[in-house]
Design a protein around this motif. Structure first.
Motif, mmCIF file in Angstrom:
data_model
loop_
_atom_site.group_PDB
_atom_site.id
_atom_site.type_symbol
_atom_site.label_atom_id
_atom_site.label_comp_id
_atom_site.label_asym_id
_atom_site.label_seq_id
_atom_site.Cartn_x
_atom_site.Cartn_y
_atom_site.Cartn_z
ATOM 1 N N VAL A 85 0.866 -1.178 0.000
ATOM 2 C CA VAL A 85 0.000 0.000 0.000
ATOM 3 C C VAL A 85 0.904 1.228 0.000
ATOM 4 C CG1 VAL A 85 -1.915 1.159 1.143
ATOM 5 C CG2 VAL A 85 -1.666 -1.293 1.351
ATOM 6 N N GLY A 144 0.994 5.458 0.309
ATOM 7 C CA GLY A 144 0.378 6.764 0.517
ATOM 8 C C GLY A 144 1.024 7.720 -0.465
ATOM 9 N N GLY A 161 4.536 7.788 -0.649
ATOM 10 C CA GLY A 161 5.857 7.236 -0.974
ATOM 11 C C GLY A 161 7.014 8.055 -0.432
ATOM 12 N N THR A 162 6.784 8.819 0.635
ATOM 13 C CA THR A 162 7.873 9.658 1.167
ATOM 14 C C THR A 162 8.693 8.954 2.246
ATOM 15 O OG1 THR A 162 6.542 10.651 2.928
ATOM 16 C CG2 THR A 162 6.526 11.771 0.793
ATOM 17 N N ASN A 163 8.319 7.718 2.577
ATOM 18 C CA ASN A 163 9.069 7.056 3.657
ATOM 19 C C ASN A 163 10.518 6.874 3.241
ATOM 20 O OD1 ASN A 163 9.765 3.960 3.165
ATOM 21 N ND2 ASN A 163 7.961 4.534 1.962
ATOM 22 N N THR A 173 -7.564 7.043 4.965
ATOM 23 C CA THR A 173 -6.113 6.836 5.045
ATOM 24 C C THR A 173 -5.291 7.792 4.179
ATOM 25 O OG1 THR A 173 -4.372 5.196 4.754
ATOM 26 C CG2 THR A 173 -6.260 4.965 3.310
ATOM 27 N N GLY A 189 8.379 16.426 8.734
ATOM 28 C CA GLY A 189 8.908 17.407 7.778
ATOM 29 C C GLY A 189 8.263 17.261 6.408
ATOM 30 N N SER A 190 7.688 16.102 6.135
ATOM 31 C CA SER A 190 7.065 15.810 4.839
ATOM 32 C C SER A 190 5.570 16.102 4.853
ATOM 33 C CB SER A 190 7.265 14.324 4.552
ATOM 34 O OG SER A 190 6.811 13.574 5.690
ATOM 35 N N THR A 214 0.759 11.163 3.927
ATOM 36 C CA THR A 214 -0.640 10.872 4.256
ATOM 37 C C THR A 214 -0.756 10.416 5.707
ATOM 38 O OG1 THR A 214 -0.422 8.544 3.624
ATOM 39 C CG2 THR A 214 -1.109 10.091 1.903
ATOM 40 N N ASN A 229 1.642 7.998 7.886
ATOM 41 C CA ASN A 229 2.135 8.438 9.210
ATOM 42 C C ASN A 229 1.853 7.373 10.262
ATOM 43 O OD1 ASN A 229 1.176 12.001 8.953
ATOM 44 N ND2 ASN A 229 2.787 10.852 7.965
ATOM 45 N N GLY A 263 7.027 10.938 13.443
ATOM 46 C CA GLY A 263 7.215 11.984 14.450
ATOM 47 C C GLY A 263 7.327 13.325 13.750
ATOM 48 N N PHE A 284 -5.083 -0.081 6.326
ATOM 49 C CA PHE A 284 -5.953 0.879 7.015
ATOM 50 C C PHE A 284 -6.977 1.471 6.058
ATOM 51 C CE2 PHE A 284 -1.660 2.152 9.032
ATOM 52 C CZ PHE A 284 -1.606 0.958 9.724
HETATM 53 C C1 LIG Z 1 11.617 15.561 3.080
HETATM 54 C C2 LIG Z 1 11.163 14.503 4.048
HETATM 55 C C3 LIG Z 1 11.007 14.824 5.374
HETATM 56 C C4 LIG Z 1 10.565 13.849 6.290
HETATM 57 N N1 LIG Z 1 10.417 14.206 7.598
HETATM 58 C C5 LIG Z 1 9.962 13.293 8.477
HETATM 59 C C6 LIG Z 1 9.791 13.635 9.853
HETATM 60 O O1 LIG Z 1 10.037 14.758 10.271
HETATM 61 N N2 LIG Z 1 9.323 12.675 10.692
HETATM 62 C C7 LIG Z 1 9.022 11.416 10.245
HETATM 63 O O2 LIG Z 1 8.592 10.598 11.043
HETATM 64 N N3 LIG Z 1 9.204 11.068 8.958
HETATM 65 C C8 LIG Z 1 9.639 11.964 8.058
HETATM 66 N N4 LIG Z 1 9.809 11.598 6.748
HETATM 67 C C9 LIG Z 1 9.472 10.235 6.322
HETATM 68 C C10 LIG Z 1 8.037 10.053 5.768
HETATM 69 O O3 LIG Z 1 7.517 11.245 5.275
HETATM 70 C C11 LIG Z 1 7.110 9.449 6.809
HETATM 71 O O4 LIG Z 1 7.497 8.118 7.073
HETATM 72 C C12 LIG Z 1 5.620 9.456 6.415
HETATM 73 O O5 LIG Z 1 4.878 8.952 7.481
HETATM 74 C C13 LIG Z 1 5.300 8.617 5.182
HETATM 75 O O6 LIG Z 1 4.011 8.953 4.727
HETATM 76 P P1 LIG Z 1 3.553 8.565 3.253
HETATM 77 O O7 LIG Z 1 2.131 8.931 3.087
HETATM 78 O O8 LIG Z 1 4.501 9.105 2.255
HETATM 79 O O9 LIG Z 1 3.656 6.977 3.335
HETATM 80 P P2 LIG Z 1 4.350 5.988 2.332
HETATM 81 O O10 LIG Z 1 5.785 6.317 2.197
HETATM 82 O O11 LIG Z 1 3.556 5.896 1.090
HETATM 83 O O12 LIG Z 1 4.188 4.634 3.132
HETATM 84 C C14 LIG Z 1 4.865 4.422 4.341
HETATM 85 C C15 LIG Z 1 4.454 3.067 4.907
HETATM 86 O O13 LIG Z 1 3.084 3.119 5.224
HETATM 87 C C16 LIG Z 1 2.411 2.020 4.651
HETATM 88 N N5 LIG Z 1 1.038 2.441 4.408
HETATM 89 C C17 LIG Z 1 0.607 3.550 3.775
HETATM 90 N N6 LIG Z 1 -0.742 3.586 3.770
HETATM 91 C C18 LIG Z 1 -1.161 2.472 4.410
HETATM 92 C C19 LIG Z 1 -2.435 1.912 4.698
HETATM 93 N N7 LIG Z 1 -3.581 2.482 4.316
HETATM 94 N N8 LIG Z 1 -2.488 0.734 5.376
HETATM 95 C C20 LIG Z 1 -1.367 0.104 5.783
HETATM 96 N N9 LIG Z 1 -0.121 0.587 5.503
HETATM 97 C C21 LIG Z 1 -0.036 1.746 4.827
HETATM 98 C C22 LIG Z 1 3.206 1.707 3.406
HETATM 99 O O14 LIG Z 1 2.981 0.387 2.948
HETATM 100 C C23 LIG Z 1 4.624 1.914 3.915
HETATM 101 O O15 LIG Z 1 5.078 0.784 4.588
HETATM 102 C C24 LIG Z 1 10.281 12.540 5.828
HETATM 103 C C25 LIG Z 1 10.446 12.223 4.469
HETATM 104 C C26 LIG Z 1 10.883 13.179 3.591
HETATM 105 C C27 LIG Z 1 11.030 12.794 2.145
#
Ligand SMILES: Cc1cc2nc3c(=O)[nH]c(=O)nc-3n(C[C@H](O)[C@H](O)[C@H](O)COP(=O)(O)OP(=O)(O)OC[C@H]3O[C@@H](n4cnc5c(N)ncnc54)[C@H](O)[C@@H]3O)c2cc1C
Length: 459
Positions: free
Chosen positions: A68, A70, A72-74, A110, A133-134, A139, A143, A149, A205
């Motif tokens: 899954v 969101g 893709g910023t992880n 979600t 920070g992202s 999403t 998160n 955090g 989720f």
């Molecule tokens: C510039 C930058 C700054 C950042 N700063 C921070 C920061 O300050 N703190 C921090 O904690 N992180 C930070 N991150 C990391 C990242 O943004 C976080 O991990 C964020 O929570 C990921 O959200 P996303 O929507 O991009 O999830 P994604 O990267 O798309 O997915 C993350 C994980 O969630 C899972 N997932 C997504 N949706 C669901 C769902 N519906 N059900 C089950 N699993 C799901 C995915 O499979 C994956 O394992 C940063 C990243 C960048 C690029």
């Protein structure tokens, strides 16, 4: 491309929501981690919760790996799919279903974007503190899955502290509800607690119930400038030791300051060896008192100057500069490796010292910034992955960063999760017993191992 497979998913999400071209497959083959991409068979974009549930069920029936995604910023490879697997995009599941001002909670789908949600909540006079920070793109589902955090983690906690409940699809496509809208709830197991940080490996989720809090009545931000890294990190430890909990207590080393200033032009002092960006918030009287105490501690430990923001515009400029740290550093070299090894706060001076030595030992450029107040530093290695000799030194430096953090009583990841990036280090911190226990749990909930295989425990 397997037309039969595309057709199967077209029946569920509609032809326009099956993305199976070469461009699409490449687009969803990677995330923000520095890891090799892997091509999925296709990506799907469910527009309704029911369609999401049917996607999960179909993947399970066909034994297809499902990741899954969101935004893709992880930073840990959490959304790099299994080769030939399916990526489910949550972007269309982006409704804020309810913001309940009387009971101070919200229910969201979600795929709601974090900052959009926080802004909506603020418009109703409430506060959703987790601020990665992202946040402009991440999403809420992402998160929760990463237990993200942010800058406010020190005082307000992280995502897990705000998840009151959620609904998820299990591998059979059944909707499972856990938690409630009440402040207290001990009905059944704390399954939503288990889901926080599960990185898409245990369930998918659907809706998430989030706690909201009243916003602080006042706040004061300041920037303390140091001519010595050690004094800045000692100041962090001294503020915490004085039992003051600022809303935010961020650190930047000299390399990061110069790089950010060059990028963001926020008026950061480029002659400084280190900066602390500090914000206290709460009741106006308490804010005044704590701000003066913090100022006094900074001076006593060795700040060369302190600048208190005089208005919101000045304050915002400094925080925007801090939020730009990663983007600014990422411009320096082709490859950016952002780590988040975390130590008990009292060990920040030791960790900062060790990072300087590691950079010198492996002849690498490392810019360090981060949430120093909660021990969560982001040593950021600027490199070029195509230079094999340098990359070997990077890998050795990462190993050493983790070893130092663990030896100081810390942890591999304060907020970025494990994914595939850090799964090989897990046993060092938690031991094989813990990994085997988690694998048993995964096997019970996902017998075919289709949910984001390979993440966290390696299975
Ligand atoms: C510039 C930058 C700054 C950042 N700063 C921070 C920061 O300050 N703190 C921090 O904690 N992180 C930070 N991150 C990391 C990242 O943004 C976080 O991990 C964020 O929570 C990921 O959200 P996303 O929507 O991009 O999830 P994604 O990267 O798309 O997915 C993350 C994980 O969630 C899972 N997932 C997504 N949706 C669901 C769902 N519906 N059900 C089950 N699993 C799901 C995915 O499979 C994956 O394992 C940063 C990243 C960048 C690029």
């Amino acid at each position: 491309m397997d037309n039969h497979l595309s057709q199967k998913f077209e029946e569920i999400v509609g032809k326009e929501n099956v993305l199976a071209s070469e461009v699409d497959r490449h687009s969803y083959s990677y995330d923000a981690a520095v890891l090799p991409p892997k091509l999925p068979a296709l990506a799907v974009r469910p527009e309704t919760p029911e369609a999401l549930g049917r996607v999960v069920k179909t993947c399970n029936e066909l034994g297809l790996p499902l990741t899954v995604r969101g935004s893709g910023t992880n930073l840990s490879g959490g959304t790099i799919p299994s080769p030939g697997g399916v990526v489910a995009l949550t972007g269309a599941l982006n409704k804020i279903i309810e913001i309940n001002e009387a009971d101070m909670y919200a229910v969201v789908q979600t795929g709601v974007v974090t900052a959009k949600f926080a802004t909506e909540v603020a418009r109703r006079g409430l506060f959703y503190p987790p601020d990665p920070g992202s946040q402009a793109v991440s999403t809420i589902g992402g998160n929760v899955a990463e237990n993200a955090g942010g800058l406010r983690g020190l005082k307000y906690g992280v995502t897990k502290d705000y998840v009151m409940g959620l609904s998820l699809y299990d591998v059979d496509g059944e909707l499972v509800k856990t938690g409630s809208r009440t402040v207290k709830c001990v009905t059944g197991m704390n399954l939503h607690g288990l889901m926080v940080g599960s990185e898409g490996t245990l369930g998918v989720f659907n809706e998430i119930i989030l706690k909201l809090v009243p916003p602080p009545k006042a706040s004061k931000a300041m920037m303390a400038v140091f001519d010595d890294l050690g004094k800045a990190s000692e100041t962090v430890a001294a503020i915490i030791a004085a039992k003051i909990v600022p809303a935010t207590l961020e650190y930047m080393d000299d390399f990061t300051i110069k790089t950010v200033e060059d990028f963001a032009h926020a008026g950061l002092p480029t002659d400084a060896k280190a900066l602390l960006l500090i914000e206290v918030d709460g009741h106006p009287a308490q804010v005044e008192e704590e701000a003066s105490e913090v100022e006094a501690i900074c001076k006593r430990v060795g700040a060369t100057r302190i600048h208190v923001a005089t208005d919101a515009a000045e304050r915002n400029k400094v925080w925007e500069a801090r939020r730009a740290a990663l983007s600014a550093l990422a411009r320096v070299r082709p490859t950016t490796v952002l780590e988040d090894a975390t130590v008990p706060r009292s060990q920040i001076p030791a960790m900062v010292g060790a990072l300087e030595k590691i950079a010198a030992k492996f002849k690498l450029t490392i810019g360090t910034f981060g949430h120093a107040g909660d021990g969560n530093l982001h040593p950021t290695i600027l490199t070029d992955k195509r230079d094999h000799e340098e990359w070997k030194r990077v890998e050795a430096a990462i190993d050493e960063i983790f070893d130092v953090a663990l030896s100081l009583g810390g942890t591999l990841s304060g907020e970025h999760g494990i994914g595939t990036a850090k799964s090989k280090y897990m046993a060092k911190e938690v031991g094989m017993g813990s990994i085997l226990y988690a694998r048993k749990l995964k096997k019970a909930l996902d017998p075919k191992g289709i949910l984001n295989p390979g993440k966290i425990t390696g299975e």
